[in-house]
Design an enzyme around this catalytic site. Structure first.
Site, PDB file in Angstrom:
ATOM      1  CE1 TYR A 144      17.313  17.213 -18.399  1.00  0.00           C
ATOM      2  CE2 TYR A 144      19.585  17.982 -18.376  1.00  0.00           C
ATOM      3  CZ  TYR A 144      18.232  18.238 -18.530  1.00  0.00           C
ATOM      4  OH  TYR A 144      17.800  19.511 -18.802  1.00  0.00           O
ATOM      5  CG  ASP A 239      24.554  13.264 -23.038  1.00  0.00           C
ATOM      6  OD1 ASP A 239      25.539  14.041 -22.974  1.00  0.00           O
ATOM      7  OD2 ASP A 239      23.427  13.555 -22.606  1.00  0.00           O
ATOM      8  CE  LYS A 267      26.198  19.749 -17.075  1.00  0.00           C
ATOM      9  NZ  LYS A 267      25.280  18.735 -17.515  1.00  0.00           N
TER      10      LYS A 267
END
Ligand SMILES: *Cc1c(COP(=O)(O)O)cnc(C)c1O
Length: 428
Positions: A144, A239, A267
């Site tokens: 994702y 990522d 995050k």
């Protein structure tokens, strides 16, 4: 436990917010039931609107690596807010957090801050395309990278040469530039590169996958990707929105000693405020506006409150690198405990773990890619989720999610969790 007030709040929310939530996974669709509304959180615990206390294994999907309402971050945000909350002009703290991030992460000279992981990945791909003057990208099924159009792709009928949209609203034109590969399968990637010679700008990968449960890379997988990229003039994008500042100070690049060309963050880097970032060596980053031709911008990018939270978080991790070891030890303890009780209760399962990321799959075979993750028994997962919840333990409401261990968890919390897993798995 009673969830009366949460249920009522959800009814109210559904009237004015699609599905009652601002991000789909919060809605409990995969497990049934209605979501729990949070009132506050501190350390390892959530306190909901009905007064229940829950041990939290989601931690805002990763950011709260030192626990909720970590005091230095809260203080930094309050102090910053008193000075004004947004200017749309440069501030010194942006340079401070950039310099710290560049010093902590290998192979990056410059970093640009954005507001989410989605933005970071979307911008990284644009930069890679601009820099290489090629259009296509390769991504991996089950990885994702946020919800921007180029990533909402499934394997198309001509899977070797183009993908197809997996959400209405993504155009076939966009989808044709994203190719889908299988995680941990270098041969598959090699085939795609051969079939699209000189057309691929970038390979984007979660170097440790965390969005189909936790799936570490097989030995040689990341090294192989690095080599394929180097040989074919393709940029390798890590990522690290989930893994950055979590698995090590320098993320997966440091952990496995592999050099990515562009790295994405989110995050943890925001300390619980909306922050994303992407970074690379200077030749690549200088391609961005205003220095270079690739456009990218943001009214609230580098927002002072967000930078204050992020800087304080990164400083805490930089000053005490033993945190990563401590997190790993806690996670290993938890995984070993769960492993023991599930075995004793004859449950069919697989546990994947690396550093402070762990996931329990109700699957017999090793979980190494999206296909094997999808073989997990979702009915058992639902019982597991609701069983743990009734014991006061909150894991992600989907079988495809990683548990995030925070430094705020005590061994007593971990023991309570293992006991709860034992109790719940006896009812399967
Ligand atoms: C969470 C996540 C994103 C998206 O970040 P948002 O801040 O939710 O937009 C991208 N990549 C990975 C690996 C993620 O875990």
């Amino acid at each position: 436990m009673v969830y009366q007030r949460s249920s009522q709040l959800f009814v109210d929310a559904e009237k004015v917010i699609p599905g009652g939530v601002n991000s789909p996974v919060r809605a409990f669709k995969a497990v049934g039931g209605t979501p729990i509304f949070v009132k506050s959180a501190k350390g390892a615990y959530l306190y909901d609107e009905d007064g229940n206390k829950l041990i939290d294994y989601i931690n805002s999907w990763g950011p709260m690596i030192l626990g909720h309402a970590y005091q230095p971050v809260v203080d930094a945000v309050i102090e910053k807010a008193k000075l004004g909350t947004s200017f749309g002009m440069p501030t010194e703290i942006e340079t401070q957090i950039a310099a710290l991030a560049v010093s902590m992460v290998p192979n990056i000279d410059k970093i640009r801050f954005v507001n989410s992981g989605t933005e970071a990945c979307m911008s990284a791909v644009r930069l890679a395309r601009g820099f290489t003057k090629k259009d296509k990208i390769i991504k991996f099924a089950g990885c994702y990278h946020g919800h921007s159009d180029s990533f909402l792709i499934q394997a198309g009928s001509g899977a070797i040469t183009f993908g197809s949209p997996n959400s209405p609203g993504v155009t076939a034109g966009t989808a044709k530039d994203t190719l889908l590969a299988r995680y941990n399968d270098l041969e598959n990637v090699t085939t795609l590169i051969k079939a699209n010679k000189n057309e691929i700008a970038a390979i984007i990968v979660e170097p440790v996958a965390g969005n189909m449960g936790c799936i570490p890379p097989n030995k040689g997988f990341l090294e192989g990707l690095r080599q394929l990229c180097t040989d074919n003039n393709i940029l390798l994008i890590f990522d690290e929105v989930m893994t950055g500042f979590r698995l090590a100070k320098g993320g997966v690049q440091e952990l496995f000693n592999i050099k990515a060309d562009i790295v994405c963050f989110g995050k943890v880097i925001g300390g619980g405020l909306p922050v994303g970032a992407f970074a690379a060596r200077k030749e690549i980053m200088n391609y961005l506006a205003p220095l270079g031709p690739v456009y990218q911008a943001g009214t609230l990018s580098g927002n002072p409150l967000a930078m204050a939270a992020g800087l304080t978080m990164l400083q805490a991790l930089d000053n005490e690198p033993s945190i990563f070891k401590r997190l790993e030890e806690k996670t290993a303890y938890l995984a070993a405990g769960i492993d023991k009780v599930l075995k004793a209760n004859n449950v069919v399962f697989t546990i994947n773990r690396i550093g402070s990321m762990v996931s329990v799959h109700f699957a017999a075979e090793p979980v190494v890619d999206f296909q094997s993750a999808a073989k997990g028994d979702n009915e058992t997962f639902k019982k597991f989720f609701h069983g743990l919840l009734s014991e006061g333990i909150y894991i992600a409401p989907s079988a495809y999610e990683t548990w995030f261990i925070t430094d705020a968890l005590s061994y007593e919390d971990l023991d309570l969790t293992i006991q709860a897993v034992d109790k719940v798995s006896k009812t399967f």
